[in-house]
Design a protein around this motif. Sequence first.
Motif, PDB file in Angstrom:
ATOM      1  N   ASP A  79       0.843  -1.204   0.000  1.00  0.00           N
ATOM      2  CA  ASP A  79       0.000   0.000   0.000  1.00  0.00           C
ATOM      3  C   ASP A  79       0.874   1.250   0.000  1.00  0.00           C
ATOM      4  O   ASP A  79       0.619   2.209  -0.742  1.00  0.00           O
ATOM      5  CB  ASP A  79      -0.912   0.017   1.223  1.00  0.00           C
ATOM      6  CG  ASP A  79      -2.106  -0.910   1.097  1.00  0.00           C
ATOM      7  OD1 ASP A  79      -2.416  -1.350  -0.029  1.00  0.00           O
ATOM      8  OD2 ASP A  79      -2.741  -1.186   2.135  1.00  0.00           O
ATOM      9  N   THR A  82       2.638   1.837  -3.264  1.00  0.00           N
ATOM     10  CA  THR A  82       1.670   2.332  -4.252  1.00  0.00           C
ATOM     11  C   THR A  82       1.427   3.817  -4.063  1.00  0.00           C
ATOM     12  O   THR A  82       1.370   4.588  -5.045  1.00  0.00           O
ATOM     13  CB  THR A  82       0.351   1.554  -4.131  1.00  0.00           C
ATOM     14  OG1 THR A  82       0.595   0.170  -4.342  1.00  0.00           O
ATOM     15  CG2 THR A  82      -0.667   2.045  -5.164  1.00  0.00           C
ATOM     16  N   TRP A 110      -1.701  -3.345  -9.622  1.00  0.00           N
ATOM     17  CA  TRP A 110      -3.103  -3.691  -9.375  1.00  0.00           C
ATOM     18  C   TRP A 110      -3.749  -2.664  -8.440  1.00  0.00           C
ATOM     19  O   TRP A 110      -4.913  -2.289  -8.627  1.00  0.00           O
ATOM     20  CB  TRP A 110      -3.226  -5.076  -8.768  1.00  0.00           C
ATOM     21  CG  TRP A 110      -2.575  -6.212  -9.506  1.00  0.00           C
ATOM     22  CD1 TRP A 110      -2.074  -7.358  -8.953  1.00  0.00           C
ATOM     23  CD2 TRP A 110      -2.373  -6.368 -10.930  1.00  0.00           C
ATOM     24  NE1 TRP A 110      -1.560  -8.192  -9.924  1.00  0.00           N
ATOM     25  CE2 TRP A 110      -1.734  -7.612 -11.144  1.00  0.00           C
ATOM     26  CE3 TRP A 110      -2.660  -5.561 -12.031  1.00  0.00           C
ATOM     27  CZ2 TRP A 110      -1.385  -8.069 -12.415  1.00  0.00           C
ATOM     28  CZ3 TRP A 110      -2.308  -6.011 -13.307  1.00  0.00           C
ATOM     29  CH2 TRP A 110      -1.682  -7.242 -13.486  1.00  0.00           C
ATOM     30  N   ARG A 111      -3.013  -2.207  -7.437  1.00  0.00           N
ATOM     31  CA  ARG A 111      -3.565  -1.179  -6.554  1.00  0.00           C
ATOM     32  C   ARG A 111      -3.796   0.134  -7.294  1.00  0.00           C
ATOM     33  O   ARG A 111      -4.789   0.818  -7.067  1.00  0.00           O
ATOM     34  CB  ARG A 111      -2.631  -0.963  -5.353  1.00  0.00           C
ATOM     35  CG  ARG A 111      -2.720  -2.072  -4.296  1.00  0.00           C
ATOM     36  CD  ARG A 111      -1.575  -1.951  -3.295  1.00  0.00           C
ATOM     37  NE  ARG A 111      -1.743  -2.820  -2.136  1.00  0.00           N
ATOM     38  CZ  ARG A 111      -1.462  -4.117  -2.113  1.00  0.00           C
ATOM     39  NH1 ARG A 111      -1.006  -4.713  -3.215  1.00  0.00           N
ATOM     40  NH2 ARG A 111      -1.634  -4.834  -1.014  1.00  0.00           N
ATOM     41  N   ASN A 115      -7.445   1.725  -7.454  1.00  0.00           N
ATOM     42  CA  ASN A 115      -7.638   3.054  -6.881  1.00  0.00           C
ATOM     43  C   ASN A 115      -8.196   4.032  -7.905  1.00  0.00           C
ATOM     44  O   ASN A 115      -9.040   4.878  -7.567  1.00  0.00           O
ATOM     45  CB  ASN A 115      -6.312   3.599  -6.338  1.00  0.00           C
ATOM     46  CG  ASN A 115      -5.837   2.867  -5.105  1.00  0.00           C
ATOM     47  OD1 ASN A 115      -6.581   2.099  -4.504  1.00  0.00           O
ATOM     48  ND2 ASN A 115      -4.593   3.100  -4.710  1.00  0.00           N
ATOM     49  N   ASN A 212      -1.633  -9.272  -0.721  1.00  0.00           N
ATOM     50  CA  ASN A 212      -1.918  -9.124  -2.152  1.00  0.00           C
ATOM     51  C   ASN A 212      -2.981 -10.094  -2.648  1.00  0.00           C
ATOM     52  O   ASN A 212      -3.853  -9.720  -3.434  1.00  0.00           O
ATOM     53  CB  ASN A 212      -0.624  -9.300  -2.952  1.00  0.00           C
ATOM     54  CG  ASN A 212       0.386  -8.220  -2.640  1.00  0.00           C
ATOM     55  OD1 ASN A 212       0.013  -7.087  -2.336  1.00  0.00           O
ATOM     56  ND2 ASN A 212       1.664  -8.559  -2.689  1.00  0.00           N
ATOM     57  N   LEU A 215      -6.663  -9.226  -2.561  1.00  0.00           N
ATOM     58  CA  LEU A 215      -7.108  -8.229  -3.539  1.00  0.00           C
ATOM     59  C   LEU A 215      -7.583  -8.856  -4.848  1.00  0.00           C
ATOM     60  O   LEU A 215      -8.264  -8.198  -5.651  1.00  0.00           O
ATOM     61  CB  LEU A 215      -5.965  -7.256  -3.877  1.00  0.00           C
ATOM     62  CG  LEU A 215      -5.532  -6.248  -2.829  1.00  0.00           C
ATOM     63  CD1 LEU A 215      -4.376  -5.417  -3.385  1.00  0.00           C
ATOM     64  CD2 LEU A 215      -6.684  -5.345  -2.435  1.00  0.00           C
TER      65      LEU A 215
END
Length: 290
Positions: A79, A82, A110-111, A115, A212, A215
């Motif tokens: 996190d 990112t 992917w984040r 987002n 991860n 998610l």
Amino acid sequence: MGNVHHRYATVQGRRLFYREAGPADAPVLVLLHGFPTSSFMFRDLIPALADRYHVIAPDHLGFGLSDAPSADEFDYTFDALTELTEGLLSQLGVSRYAIYVQDYGAPIGWRLALNRPDAITAIITQSGNAYDAGFVENFWETVWAYQREQTPETETAIRQALTLEAIKWQYVTGVQDETVVSPDTWHHDFDLVSRPGNDRVQLALFLDYATNLPLYPRLHEYLRSRQTPLLAVWGQGDEIFGPPGALAFADDLPDARIHLLEGGHFLLESALDEVTALIRTFLAHSLPKD
């Protein structure tokens, strides 16, 4: 081929290194590296794409030439990495971009997509897993054991991934002719992850990798609903993220372009020309024309 610029930016008080090339007004491609390397892994790919694309390749915090605060000074999570990547792109004025993800770069990518779904124009994944399929148990069982319980035994086992021998293994395994892979690669990576205190940085990220997989259901829904163009180009001899990880993208993206090439985890070291040609064809057909 245009010049590659080597730059720094300060984001949230941390100095991040990044490589940048290509016309400022061209479509943007963000390259996100994995463990244990840095944007150095893209040193040859960047100029091969920079005639047509604005290419940006940052070093994650704790890697490469970016700052590497100790694990006591910074909470190393995917996190957090990112957030720093988002901050860098915002500072550079980048709001729409394609991503190329590899290894650790995947959970960061992917984040970014989850987002801000509208920001992502296309996805290239090279050994960047997004499914339970693809995890090669012989490699990951040591990581999973450490995540379940942090003991002297599990820590000793996971620390083997930080040795020169293990990093070389990542580069040459699955490559038919090992002599095409430059020893500079594993020595470069080993020197940087061997900086004082960086071992604890890497241990923190091994632990946080457990965040991860939860998610993945959200990511699969994102892929199904958005149908973002995706190219999966994978080393068929990768013994960290195996070919089933590439093939799984077709479950949610029937039009995904999936190519298994001769090579291993760091496919660019042995199949640069093939990968470059696939990327150029894919982006030419997939990116918005506006």
